[in-house]
Design a protein around this motif. Sequence first.
Motif: not given
Length: 148
Positions: A73-97
Motif C-alpha cells: 500500500e505504501y510503496l508507490p507513495l514512498a518511491q514517488s516521494s523520494v524521487l520527486l523530493a530528490g529533484l529539489f532536495y536530494p540529500k534530505l529525501s535520500a536520508y528520509a527514504g
Amino acid sequence: MSIVIGTSYVWNIVTATVMGLQTAAFAGCASRHKERLGLPHSAEVGSQEAGKLSDQERDEFSRFQKVHQAHVEYLPLAQSSVLLAGLFYPKLSAYAGLAYIVGRFVYSIGYIRSGPDGRKLGVALICPSVIAMLGASLYGSFKALALV
C-alpha cells in the motif's frame, strides 16, 4: 534531449530501488510462511484453507499478510516521494527514504513478532519520513513556481 542525473540524486534512485526490493522480500517471506503452514499460495486470511489452522497459526499468518499489505500500500507513495523530493532536495529525501526503509523493517519485524503493539517504533520512523519527503516535494515545487 538528455537527462542529467547528479551524483546526489543517484542515492534517491538507490533508495527507491531498495524500497521495491524490501517489498518483494517481505512478499517472499509471506509466501514461505504459507508453505511452512502447508497453505496454497492463493490462501488468504479467512479462506477455507486458513480456517484449518490453529488460532496461533492463524494469528501469525494474519500478521504476515498485514505486513505484506502495508508494504504494498505504501510503496508507490514512498518511491514517488523520494524521487520527486530528490529533484529539489536530494540529500534530505535520500536520508528520509533511508529512515522509511529502516522504519518499514522495524515495523515489519515488530508486527510479525508482537502484533499491533510491535509496530509502534516502526511507525514513529515511517510517518515523519513520508511527511518530510512529501513536504520537500511540495515546497520545492512551490519554490520553483515562485509561489513561496
